[in-house]
Design a protein around this motif. Structure first.
Motif, mmCIF file in Angstrom:
data_model
loop_
_atom_site.group_PDB
_atom_site.id
_atom_site.type_symbol
_atom_site.label_atom_id
_atom_site.label_comp_id
_atom_site.label_asym_id
_atom_site.label_seq_id
_atom_site.Cartn_x
_atom_site.Cartn_y
_atom_site.Cartn_z
ATOM 1 N N SER A 61 0.946 -1.310 0.082
ATOM 2 C CA SER A 61 -0.047 -0.087 -0.024
ATOM 3 C C SER A 61 0.896 1.178 0.029
ATOM 4 O O SER A 61 2.076 1.242 0.379
ATOM 5 N N GLY A 62 0.246 2.255 -0.370
ATOM 6 C CA GLY A 62 1.083 3.628 -0.504
ATOM 7 C C GLY A 62 1.005 4.385 0.639
ATOM 8 O O GLY A 62 1.553 5.743 0.494
ATOM 9 N N TYR A 63 0.388 4.140 1.953
ATOM 10 C CA TYR A 63 0.466 4.665 3.210
ATOM 11 C C TYR A 63 0.002 3.830 4.160
ATOM 12 O O TYR A 63 -0.908 2.889 3.966
ATOM 13 N N ASN A 64 0.591 4.037 5.525
ATOM 14 C CA ASN A 64 0.197 3.316 6.647
ATOM 15 C C ASN A 64 0.910 4.049 7.756
ATOM 16 O O ASN A 64 1.790 4.767 7.822
ATOM 17 N N THR A 65 0.384 3.770 9.155
ATOM 18 C CA THR A 65 0.759 4.382 10.175
ATOM 19 C C THR A 65 1.037 3.053 11.130
ATOM 20 O O THR A 65 0.301 1.974 10.990
ATOM 21 N N PHE A 66 2.056 3.187 12.025
ATOM 22 C CA PHE A 66 2.443 2.192 13.011
ATOM 23 C C PHE A 66 2.992 2.593 14.304
ATOM 24 O O PHE A 66 3.057 3.882 14.279
ATOM 25 N N LYS A 67 2.453 1.820 15.504
ATOM 26 C CA LYS A 67 2.743 2.364 16.609
ATOM 27 C C LYS A 67 3.310 1.063 17.430
ATOM 28 O O LYS A 67 2.880 -0.038 17.373
ATOM 29 N N PHE A 68 4.597 1.364 18.148
ATOM 30 C CA PHE A 68 5.240 0.482 19.041
ATOM 31 C C PHE A 68 4.812 0.951 20.583
ATOM 32 O O PHE A 68 5.592 1.708 20.986
ATOM 33 N N PRO A 69 4.000 0.408 21.162
ATOM 34 C CA PRO A 69 3.579 1.075 22.358
ATOM 35 C C PRO A 69 4.123 0.649 23.788
ATOM 36 O O PRO A 69 3.831 1.396 24.707
ATOM 37 N N PHE A 70 5.019 -0.359 23.796
ATOM 38 C CA PHE A 70 5.417 -0.721 25.015
ATOM 39 C C PHE A 70 6.683 -0.855 25.241
ATOM 40 O O PHE A 70 7.669 -1.111 24.194
ATOM 41 N N ASP A 85 0.776 8.733 -7.384
ATOM 42 C CA ASP A 85 0.861 8.174 -8.970
ATOM 43 C C ASP A 85 1.771 7.304 -9.069
ATOM 44 O O ASP A 85 2.020 6.914 -10.265
ATOM 45 N N LEU A 86 2.534 6.709 -7.987
ATOM 46 C CA LEU A 86 3.454 5.644 -8.035
ATOM 47 C C LEU A 86 2.932 4.345 -8.196
ATOM 48 O O LEU A 86 1.982 4.070 -7.461
ATOM 49 N N SER A 87 3.579 3.640 -8.928
ATOM 50 C CA SER A 87 3.381 1.670 -8.758
ATOM 51 C C SER A 87 3.759 1.381 -7.817
ATOM 52 O O SER A 87 4.205 1.943 -6.837
ATOM 53 N N GLY A 88 3.177 0.348 -7.221
ATOM 54 C CA GLY A 88 3.580 -0.608 -5.911
ATOM 55 C C GLY A 88 4.906 -0.670 -5.641
ATOM 56 O O GLY A 88 5.625 -0.556 -4.639
ATOM 57 N N SER A 89 5.593 -1.140 -6.783
ATOM 58 C CA SER A 89 7.065 -1.612 -6.812
ATOM 59 C C SER A 89 7.908 -0.287 -6.736
ATOM 60 O O SER A 89 9.070 -0.444 -5.687
ATOM 61 N N CYS A 91 6.953 2.531 -5.436
ATOM 62 C CA CYS A 91 6.715 3.017 -3.826
ATOM 63 C C CYS A 91 7.502 2.137 -2.944
ATOM 64 O O CYS A 91 8.229 2.892 -2.027
ATOM 65 N N HIS A 92 7.634 1.072 -2.984
ATOM 66 C CA HIS A 92 8.330 0.110 -2.199
ATOM 67 C C HIS A 92 9.815 0.299 -2.180
ATOM 68 O O HIS A 92 10.794 0.695 -1.113
ATOM 69 N N ASP A 93 10.303 0.418 -3.295
ATOM 70 C CA ASP A 93 11.773 0.857 -3.429
ATOM 71 C C ASP A 93 12.049 2.343 -2.869
ATOM 72 O O ASP A 93 13.092 2.517 -2.419
ATOM 73 N N CYS A 94 11.336 3.235 -3.137
ATOM 74 C CA CYS A 94 11.372 4.490 -2.569
ATOM 75 C C CYS A 94 11.475 4.538 -0.990
ATOM 76 O O CYS A 94 12.279 5.080 -0.440
ATOM 77 N N VAL A 95 10.546 3.657 -0.384
ATOM 78 C CA VAL A 95 10.421 3.777 1.128
ATOM 79 C C VAL A 95 11.669 2.914 1.656
ATOM 80 O O VAL A 95 12.218 3.475 2.653
ATOM 81 N N SER A 96 12.065 1.990 0.803
ATOM 82 C CA SER A 96 13.198 1.228 1.363
ATOM 83 C C SER A 96 14.498 2.188 1.344
ATOM 84 O O SER A 96 15.185 2.135 2.163
ATOM 85 N N GLU A 97 14.585 2.763 0.353
ATOM 86 C CA GLU A 97 15.601 3.800 0.308
ATOM 87 C C GLU A 97 15.860 4.731 1.329
ATOM 88 O O GLU A 97 16.522 5.206 2.035
ATOM 89 N N ALA A 98 14.370 5.362 1.677
ATOM 90 C CA ALA A 98 14.152 6.466 2.521
ATOM 91 C C ALA A 98 14.541 5.739 4.188
ATOM 92 O O ALA A 98 15.362 6.584 4.805
#
Length: 279
Positions: A61-70, A85-89, A91-98
């Motif tokens: 997916s192109g967006y999500n949030t997470f919490k580590f509460p403990f 406007d990005l494809s899934g692949s 998007c994944h490559d960009c997030v991995s790089e970030a």
């Protein structure tokens, strides 16, 4: 012969027409918290868990949030978002790089944020998910518009910014004349908060980049951009080099196609001549 020409054509399409992962991984800004966490602490485990989850989720997916509460004293939150406007692949490559760059640039930092051309990643111990943030993170204005078509570009700029302002979606893209524009909010905001944030970014663009050929305004939870050369925001000589390279490549493809046709016709003529001589 025709099959070979078709293959050459599709090779050109694959090289030049599809979105470039490298372009989407271009750096825009990074921020690291001054507050540090202790190595081996529960907070470090939380950061690692958040960033791993971010990379894994970006494949789907192109967006999500997470919490580590403990434990509560070491709670950490994170989110990511890709350009709409990005494809899934890509998007994944960009997030991995970030995430990789955050890991090397914000070592031990309790919070960090990375904006690349195609994606945004942030983690922090402070409460930021769902909170509107109109702080200016980075802004850039291009050179003045060339005098030859100044009025046309300014009209296009005003038109595209008005269109982006009136949007109503988290991701907005449009064009007017020669000018293209792009705006996006992080989806943890409500639509009304998104509208407020983008309106602020656009107003700042108007005030600070009045007669510029392009402008970028990145706030904490949104951005707005416009460009005479397109919303991929390559505002430098690389555009001209790419255009020249593309023109040369097209010329070579056309030349190869003509040569193949010529050789094919010549071969048939020689075959016929040889057949006639044999008789």
């Amino acid at each position: 012969m025709n099959c070979l020409i078709v293959r050459i054509f599709w090779l050109w399409i694959l090289i030049f027409a599809r979105p470039s992962t490298a372009a989407m991984n271009s750096f825009i800004y990074i921020g690291c918290s001054q507050l540090k966490y202790a190595p081996g602490s529960p907070y470090e485990s939380g950061v690692n868990s958040i960033l791993t989850s971010v990379v894994n989720a970006a494949a789907f997916s192109g967006y999500n949030t997470f919490k580590f509460p403990f434990p509560a004293s070491s709670a950490v939150s994170g989110l990511y978002q890709c350009r709409g406007d990005l494809s899934g692949s890509i998007c994944h490559d960009c997030v991995s790089e970030a995430v990789s760059r955050l890991g090397s640039s914000c070592v031990g930092a309790a919070g960090g944020a990375m904006q690349l051309e195609g994606c945004f990643v942030r983690y922090d111990n402070a409460t930021f998910v769902g909170v509107e943030d109109k702080t200016v993170v980075t802004d850039k204005c291009g050179p003045p518009i060339d005098g030859g078509d100044e009025s046309g570009v300014l009209t296009g700029k005003d038109g595209v910014l008005a269109y982006l302002m009136a949007g109503g979606q988290y991701f907005r893209v449009g064009g007017s004349g020669k000018v293209q524009g792009l705006a996006q909010c992080v989806q943890d905001l409500s639509i009304s908060e998104c509208q407020d944030c983008i309106s602020e970014a656009i107003q700042r663009l108007k005030n600070e980049c009045g007669s510029s050929a392009w402008g970028d305004m990145f706030l904490g939870k949104c951005y707005a951009r416009y460009s005479e050369r397109g919303y991929t925001a390559k505002h430098d000589e690389n555009d001209d080099e790419m255009e020249k390279t593309l023109a040369i490549f097209i010329g070579l493809v056309a030349g190869v196609a003509v040569l193949i046709v010529f050789l094919s016709v010549l071969s048939k003529l020689l075959d016929r001549k040889g057949g006639s001589s044999g008789k």
